[in-house]
Scaffold this motif. Structure first.
Motif, PDB file in Angstrom:
ATOM      1  N   LYS A  94       0.825  -1.147  -0.028  1.00  0.00           N
ATOM      2  CA  LYS A  94       0.075   0.258   0.047  1.00  0.00           C
ATOM      3  C   LYS A  94       0.971   1.141   0.028  1.00  0.00           C
ATOM      4  CE  LYS A  94      -4.441  -1.625   0.941  1.00  0.00           C
ATOM      5  NZ  LYS A  94      -3.974  -3.044   1.035  1.00  0.00           N
ATOM      6  N   SER A  95       2.193   1.169   0.583  1.00  0.00           N
ATOM      7  CA  SER A  95       2.942   2.450   0.658  1.00  0.00           C
ATOM      8  C   SER A  95       4.308   1.898   0.479  1.00  0.00           C
ATOM      9  CB  SER A  95       2.630   3.032   1.951  1.00  0.00           C
ATOM     10  OG  SER A  95       3.124   2.601   3.160  1.00  0.00           O
ATOM     11  N   GLU A  96       5.096   2.895   0.282  1.00  0.00           N
ATOM     12  CA  GLU A  96       6.546   2.653  -0.161  1.00  0.00           C
ATOM     13  C   GLU A  96       7.314   3.752   0.177  1.00  0.00           C
ATOM     14  OE1 GLU A  96       7.079   1.150  -4.236  1.00  0.00           O
ATOM     15  OE2 GLU A  96       9.160   0.623  -3.858  1.00  0.00           O
ATOM     16  N   LEU A  97       8.778   3.355   0.575  1.00  0.00           N
ATOM     17  CA  LEU A  97       9.760   4.286   0.900  1.00  0.00           C
ATOM     18  C   LEU A  97      11.038   3.782   0.302  1.00  0.00           C
ATOM     19  CD1 LEU A  97      10.608   6.808   2.627  1.00  0.00           C
ATOM     20  CD2 LEU A  97      11.133   5.207   4.381  1.00  0.00           C
ATOM     21  N   VAL A  98      11.585   4.874  -0.562  1.00  0.00           N
ATOM     22  CA  VAL A  98      12.960   4.550  -0.960  1.00  0.00           C
ATOM     23  C   VAL A  98      13.842   5.511  -0.671  1.00  0.00           C
ATOM     24  CG1 VAL A  98      14.283   4.337  -3.397  1.00  0.00           C
ATOM     25  CG2 VAL A  98      11.782   3.551  -3.061  1.00  0.00           C
ATOM     26  N   VAL A  99      15.144   5.302  -0.120  1.00  0.00           N
ATOM     27  CA  VAL A  99      16.169   6.152   0.546  1.00  0.00           C
ATOM     28  C   VAL A  99      17.343   5.650  -0.290  1.00  0.00           C
ATOM     29  CG1 VAL A  99      17.311   6.594   2.670  1.00  0.00           C
ATOM     30  CG2 VAL A  99      14.993   5.928   2.649  1.00  0.00           C
ATOM     31  N   PRO A 100      17.866   6.797  -1.060  1.00  0.00           N
ATOM     32  CA  PRO A 100      19.234   6.579  -1.697  1.00  0.00           C
ATOM     33  C   PRO A 100      20.236   6.462  -0.883  1.00  0.00           C
ATOM     34  CG  PRO A 100      18.193   8.398  -2.575  1.00  0.00           C
ATOM     35  CD  PRO A 100      17.315   8.004  -1.230  1.00  0.00           C
ATOM     36  N   ILE A 101      21.228   5.721  -1.349  1.00  0.00           N
ATOM     37  CA  ILE A 101      22.706   5.368  -0.599  1.00  0.00           C
ATOM     38  C   ILE A 101      23.561   5.937  -1.514  1.00  0.00           C
ATOM     39  CG2 ILE A 101      24.355   3.681   0.074  1.00  0.00           C
ATOM     40  CD1 ILE A 101      21.856   1.652   0.422  1.00  0.00           C
ATOM     41  N   PHE A 102      24.391   6.886  -0.767  1.00  0.00           N
ATOM     42  CA  PHE A 102      25.289   7.654  -1.511  1.00  0.00           C
ATOM     43  C   PHE A 102      26.873   7.182  -1.191  1.00  0.00           C
ATOM     44  CE2 PHE A 102      21.758  10.631  -1.250  1.00  0.00           C
ATOM     45  CZ  PHE A 102      21.837  11.017  -2.391  1.00  0.00           C
ATOM     46  N   ASP A 131      30.734   9.020  -2.369  1.00  0.00           N
ATOM     47  CA  ASP A 131      31.540  10.106  -2.785  1.00  0.00           C
ATOM     48  C   ASP A 131      30.651  10.995  -3.712  1.00  0.00           C
ATOM     49  OD1 ASP A 131      33.933   9.080  -1.947  1.00  0.00           O
ATOM     50  OD2 ASP A 131      34.084   7.706  -3.722  1.00  0.00           O
ATOM     51  N   GLY A 132      29.325  11.350  -3.040  1.00  0.00           N
ATOM     52  CA  GLY A 132      28.289  12.330  -3.420  1.00  0.00           C
ATOM     53  C   GLY A 132      27.517  11.698  -4.583  1.00  0.00           C
ATOM     54  N   ARG A 133      27.576  10.463  -4.926  1.00  0.00           N
ATOM     55  CA  ARG A 133      27.020   9.898  -5.988  1.00  0.00           C
ATOM     56  C   ARG A 133      26.001   8.882  -5.512  1.00  0.00           C
ATOM     57  NH1 ARG A 133      31.066   7.735 -10.152  1.00  0.00           N
ATOM     58  NH2 ARG A 133      29.380   6.567 -11.063  1.00  0.00           N
ATOM     59  N   VAL A 134      24.729   8.639  -6.154  1.00  0.00           N
ATOM     60  CA  VAL A 134      24.128   7.305  -5.785  1.00  0.00           C
ATOM     61  C   VAL A 134      24.544   6.130  -6.000  1.00  0.00           C
ATOM     62  CG1 VAL A 134      21.558   6.507  -5.712  1.00  0.00           C
ATOM     63  CG2 VAL A 134      21.929   8.687  -5.864  1.00  0.00           C
ATOM     64  N   VAL A 135      25.056   5.058  -5.212  1.00  0.00           N
ATOM     65  CA  VAL A 135      25.376   4.073  -5.648  1.00  0.00           C
ATOM     66  C   VAL A 135      24.314   2.742  -5.589  1.00  0.00           C
ATOM     67  CG1 VAL A 135      27.888   4.407  -5.416  1.00  0.00           C
ATOM     68  CG2 VAL A 135      26.631   3.892  -3.256  1.00  0.00           C
ATOM     69  N   ALA A 136      23.375   3.120  -4.646  1.00  0.00           N
ATOM     70  CA  ALA A 136      22.363   2.104  -4.060  1.00  0.00           C
ATOM     71  C   ALA A 136      21.229   2.782  -3.471  1.00  0.00           C
ATOM     72  CB  ALA A 136      23.099   0.856  -3.250  1.00  0.00           C
ATOM     73  N   GLU A 137      20.236   1.999  -3.228  1.00  0.00           N
ATOM     74  CA  GLU A 137      19.148   2.506  -2.487  1.00  0.00           C
ATOM     75  C   GLU A 137      18.294   1.359  -1.698  1.00  0.00           C
ATOM     76  OE1 GLU A 137      17.047   4.223  -5.656  1.00  0.00           O
ATOM     77  OE2 GLU A 137      15.909   2.130  -6.011  1.00  0.00           O
ATOM     78  N   LEU A 138      17.616   1.793  -0.567  1.00  0.00           N
ATOM     79  CA  LEU A 138      16.948   0.794   0.267  1.00  0.00           C
ATOM     80  C   LEU A 138      15.566   1.188  -0.030  1.00  0.00           C
ATOM     81  CD1 LEU A 138      18.165   1.912   4.018  1.00  0.00           C
ATOM     82  CD2 LEU A 138      17.735  -0.473   3.103  1.00  0.00           C
ATOM     83  N   ASP A 139      14.730   0.123  -0.401  1.00  0.00           N
ATOM     84  CA  ASP A 139      13.599   0.104  -0.664  1.00  0.00           C
ATOM     85  C   ASP A 139      12.693  -0.866   0.287  1.00  0.00           C
ATOM     86  OD1 ASP A 139      11.044  -0.004  -2.206  1.00  0.00           O
ATOM     87  OD2 ASP A 139      11.518  -1.550  -3.161  1.00  0.00           O
ATOM     88  N   ILE A 140      11.676  -0.159   0.800  1.00  0.00           N
ATOM     89  CA  ILE A 140      10.558  -0.945   1.674  1.00  0.00           C
ATOM     90  C   ILE A 140       9.299  -0.420   1.470  1.00  0.00           C
ATOM     91  CG2 ILE A 140      10.076  -0.591   4.289  1.00  0.00           C
ATOM     92  CD1 ILE A 140      12.860   0.614   4.751  1.00  0.00           C
ATOM     93  N   ASP A 141       8.722  -1.816   1.107  1.00  0.00           N
ATOM     94  CA  ASP A 141       7.141  -1.728   0.862  1.00  0.00           C
ATOM     95  C   ASP A 141       6.401  -2.258   2.281  1.00  0.00           C
ATOM     96  OD1 ASP A 141       8.362  -1.908  -1.621  1.00  0.00           O
ATOM     97  OD2 ASP A 141       6.605  -3.327  -2.115  1.00  0.00           O
ATOM     98  N   SER A 142       5.410  -1.539   2.315  1.00  0.00           N
ATOM     99  CA  SER A 142       4.273  -1.936   3.545  1.00  0.00           C
ATOM    100  C   SER A 142       2.945  -2.000   3.113  1.00  0.00           C
ATOM    101  CB  SER A 142       4.205  -0.713   4.454  1.00  0.00           C
ATOM    102  OG  SER A 142       3.413  -0.949   5.393  1.00  0.00           O
ATOM    103  N   GLU A 143       2.255  -3.157   3.707  1.00  0.00           N
ATOM    104  CA  GLU A 143       1.009  -3.457   3.673  1.00  0.00           C
ATOM    105  C   GLU A 143      -0.001  -2.411   4.151  1.00  0.00           C
ATOM    106  OE1 GLU A 143       0.493  -7.737   4.347  1.00  0.00           O
ATOM    107  OE2 GLU A 143       2.135  -8.020   3.273  1.00  0.00           O
ATOM    108  N   GLN A 144       0.611  -1.464   4.898  1.00  0.00           N
ATOM    109  CA  GLN A 144      -0.329  -0.505   5.370  1.00  0.00           C
ATOM    110  C   GLN A 144      -0.223   0.975   4.696  1.00  0.00           C
ATOM    111  OE1 GLN A 144       0.362   0.284   9.680  1.00  0.00           O
ATOM    112  NE2 GLN A 144       0.259  -1.711  10.214  1.00  0.00           N
ATOM    113  N   LEU A 145      -1.451   1.667   4.346  1.00  0.00           N
ATOM    114  CA  LEU A 145      -1.052   3.069   3.990  1.00  0.00           C
ATOM    115  C   LEU A 145      -0.306   3.746   4.822  1.00  0.00           C
ATOM    116  CD1 LEU A 145      -4.806   3.434   2.825  1.00  0.00           C
ATOM    117  CD2 LEU A 145      -2.887   3.494   1.162  1.00  0.00           C
ATOM    118  N   ALA A 146       0.298   4.909   4.172  1.00  0.00           N
ATOM    119  CA  ALA A 146       0.942   5.874   4.904  1.00  0.00           C
ATOM    120  C   ALA A 146       1.769   5.324   6.144  1.00  0.00           C
ATOM    121  CB  ALA A 146       0.210   6.822   5.356  1.00  0.00           C
ATOM    122  N   ALA A 147       2.639   4.367   5.900  1.00  0.00           N
ATOM    123  CA  ALA A 147       3.380   3.605   6.904  1.00  0.00           C
ATOM    124  C   ALA A 147       4.597   4.347   7.397  1.00  0.00           C
ATOM    125  CB  ALA A 147       3.626   2.104   6.302  1.00  0.00           C
TER     126      ALA A 147
END
Ligand code: SME
Length: 148
Positions: free
Chosen positions: A102-110, A112-128
């Motif tokens: 229902k909701s999702e959060l993505v947080v970039p991982i830097f 040397d100032g560049r995005v090298v990866a990211e954390l992706d979290i899915d939730s079954e609750q709205l606005a989690a």
């Protein structure tokens, strides 16, 4: 498990890591135990795409590779900004992995100032996800940067 506890344990796991992949898996194992965090994964930027490096959840995703710019994950990778989507059904960029999400959060991982990866979290609750989640996950992203 509380996110703050995941953070302090993750710091130690990263500090003592001999095998970066194994350490990443251990941190995701802990992160999955936070209430509302139903699927957690790390995508790495590789050759113009996002490639799934590690995940924890009930089921695997089909989306193990995502083009930069595609979906919520791709948008965060390009912009370097956190994406906090309270209702994925109302975001036209969303690429569905699980019908329960229902909701999702993505947080970039830097690094040397560049995005090298990211954390992706899915939730079954709205606005989690709230500001507290974002702040602590940004800190976690800094720790994980050493493993990527
Ligand atoms: N929903 C993501 C794709 C990844 S899955 O959630 C694991 C997106 O829109 O980019």
């Amino acid at each position: 498990m509380e996110l703050a506890d995941v953070l302090s344990q993750a710091k130690e796991i990263v500090r003592n890591a001999r095998d970066p992949q194994q350490a990443l898996e251990r941190v995701l194992e802990l992160l999955r135990r936070v209430p509302r965090y139903d699927w957690v994964g790390v995508y790495a930027v590789e050759g113009g795409q996002l490639a799934l490096r590690a995940w924890r959840g009930d089921r695997p995703t089909q989306h193990v590779r995502i083009p930069l710019g595609a979906g919520i994950c791709g948008a965060a990778a390009l912009s370097g900004k956190v994406e906090n989507v309270p209702d994925v059904s109302r975001d036209r960029r969303y690429i569905a992995c699980f019908p329960e999400t229902k909701s999702e959060l993505v947080v970039p991982i830097f690094r040397d100032g560049r995005v090298v990866a990211e954390l992706d979290i899915d939730s079954e609750q709205l606005a989690a996800f709230g500001e507290g989640d974002v702040e602590l996950l940004k800190q976690l992203a800094e720790y994980l940067s050493a493993l990527l």
